[in-house]
Design an enzyme around this catalytic site. Sequence first.
Site, PDB file in Angstrom:
ATOM      1  N   SER A 170      50.235  -7.114  11.886  1.00  0.00           N
ATOM      2  CA  SER A 170      49.412  -7.658  10.810  1.00  0.00           C
ATOM      3  C   SER A 170      48.890  -9.044  11.165  1.00  0.00           C
ATOM      4  CB  SER A 170      50.210  -7.647   9.504  1.00  0.00           C
ATOM      5  OG  SER A 170      49.400  -7.948   8.404  1.00  0.00           O
ATOM      6  N   ASP A 322      42.389  -9.734   8.323  1.00  0.00           N
ATOM      7  CA  ASP A 322      43.423 -10.004   9.323  1.00  0.00           C
ATOM      8  C   ASP A 322      43.288  -9.008  10.483  1.00  0.00           C
ATOM      9  OD1 ASP A 322      44.343  -7.762   8.015  1.00  0.00           O
ATOM     10  OD2 ASP A 322      46.408  -8.428   7.837  1.00  0.00           O
ATOM     11  N   ASP A 324      44.615  -6.276  11.632  1.00  0.00           N
ATOM     12  CA  ASP A 324      44.553  -4.825  11.431  1.00  0.00           C
ATOM     13  C   ASP A 324      43.711  -4.446  10.220  1.00  0.00           C
ATOM     14  OD1 ASP A 324      46.578  -5.893   9.756  1.00  0.00           O
ATOM     15  OD2 ASP A 324      47.608  -3.973   9.630  1.00  0.00           O
ATOM     16  N   ASP A 326      43.700  -4.837   6.989  1.00  0.00           N
ATOM     17  CA  ASP A 326      44.163  -4.320   5.700  1.00  0.00           C
ATOM     18  C   ASP A 326      44.182  -5.400   4.626  1.00  0.00           C
ATOM     19  OD1 ASP A 326      46.352  -5.714   6.701  1.00  0.00           O
ATOM     20  OD2 ASP A 326      47.812  -4.123   6.332  1.00  0.00           O
TER      21      ASP A 326
END
Length: 609
Positions: A170, A322, A324, A326
């Site tokens: 993340s 961010d 990834d 999400d």
Amino acid sequence: MNSPSVSKCKTIVNNAAAAKLLTDGAAKNIKRWLTEPQYSEYVEPITELIEAEQFGKLDALFWEVIAFGTGGRRGPMADFGSATINPRTIAESAHGLATYLKLAGINGSNQAVVTCDSRNRSMEFARLTACVFAAHGLKVYFFPEPRSTPELSFSVRHLNCDLGVMISASHNPPEDNGFKAYWNTGGQVLPPHDKGIVDCVYDAGEIPTIDFEAGVQSGSIEILDQQIDEAYHAAVLEMSLSSERELTAIYTPLHGVGETACFQILKKAGFDGVQILEAQREPNGDFPNVDQHMPNPERTEVFKESIEKAKQVDASLILASDPDADRLGVCVRNQSGQFVHLTGNQIGSLIVDYILRKRSENGTLSPEHFVVETLVTTPLIGVISQAYNVKCVDDLLVGFKYIGEAMDAGGPEKFVFGAEESLGFLAGTYARDKDAGIASLYICEAAAELQQQGKSLLDRLDELYKEHGYFLEGQKSQVCTGSSGKAQINALMHAFRVSPPTVLGGIPLNCVRDFDRHQIRGLPDNLEISDLPAPSGNLLFFEAATETKSVRIAVRPSGTEPKIKFYLFVSSKVGERFLDNVKEETKGVYQSVQADLMKWIEIQLATKS
């Protein structure tokens, strides 16, 4: 593996543990890696560290068996070590997940999907995961290039898979990586499955694997093409609630995969005025052009470059996802031309207000529809929902997987919106994890509509405050790293339970809700006054209320990072008063409460060190 060298090393390890140079956990895990056959390839480098008496490094590598938390398995990367993300722990994770699937006796598709973000070694770990899954007899769908976490969640459902894996840490620093495990719902693995998986991970001996290219040739690993991207984008775009597209904005993926999600979705939606920030466009696990190489859009510092660009092109809005993709961070230009960083609570409130208003207008809302948020997310979302006669499920533990679970429990067709304060948002039924893609679409649509009225998102936020009360929230953390840090965290949580603060900022605390002991206790005597049946987790909520104000403080150890998090909530009635005056007064209360809380924590740490 009981050579004299290994025997000698075990003696050194025992002596180091007795001298407190190694923790007991590290000593136990080191000896396991020295003696059990599945770790044979690591014996030589471990032995070298032991003989060199590198006990600090050894402790960092082995102080725990890295566990599944609220976001899966996450930690610093290394070449080996039970407490780190490395080829062995990744392979164990994949093996444990596949083994548990068989043991659970689920009659599914026997298929899995695997992808990764732009972090260093992510593709290596993703390929390794695919090879282990294929060796277990699973048909594996594999993304040849990094993709977003929400697209992975979508793909589990779209491809009818039993399992999904996202290799990502993340918004963590560059040295970290992780393994996010997904179940057949498209949501992250939930209890009791997570415990079962960890047991299978720990029991891993020799792990079966195949050659990646051989797997592709045999068809046990199938490389996905752009059709899956298009299907995901279409699912998000189907959720559009407005045709207004006049907006100038800057978007940055912070060197992550967000261009494949947020930016392409906005472009396909027709937001031609949204420009991508070139300096942070390239997927790069070192995050070279991000402040301190920390790609967390909750940090105001990551917006520095995008703010400069936004001022050059006269943009009114900045979006940042961010690595990834999400989570979504947002900055809005105010009337004086400065950019204001919105909190996750403010973004969530604005999106739920937008969705409910638009769906109320088009007649697609009913009292059976529901909004979902975690316990540490702003109460304003619930207040707005109630104003539209929509239910709000607001008693969930931290972790978006619980929002996904609540979606399925309440009926996905009636689900409207899910939010968590840490920039996580979702609408629709196409996924079961947070998605910066849908959040980008809705924020841009809301901003574009407001712009046509001569307003900004900040203006709408003030309108919500005047209507529902002013809500101020924030978060502080106490970082406690390493094996000693875990002991500090446990000691602090114990102190909060046994001898908690009773007055903060001059405001007496009335009660504490303890979700671990399932009690509501009155303060200052800290005695139980009633049961607290559910949910169950290591979370405490301290509360105080007056006629015009409400103060709440949530305390919980992070599930993915070595820290305790403190969430502060202060709300005030506005009524006929000037909003600016209410904001200033509420801010003063908030700062006093926070200062006293951190002072109390400092005293606790000092007395226990």
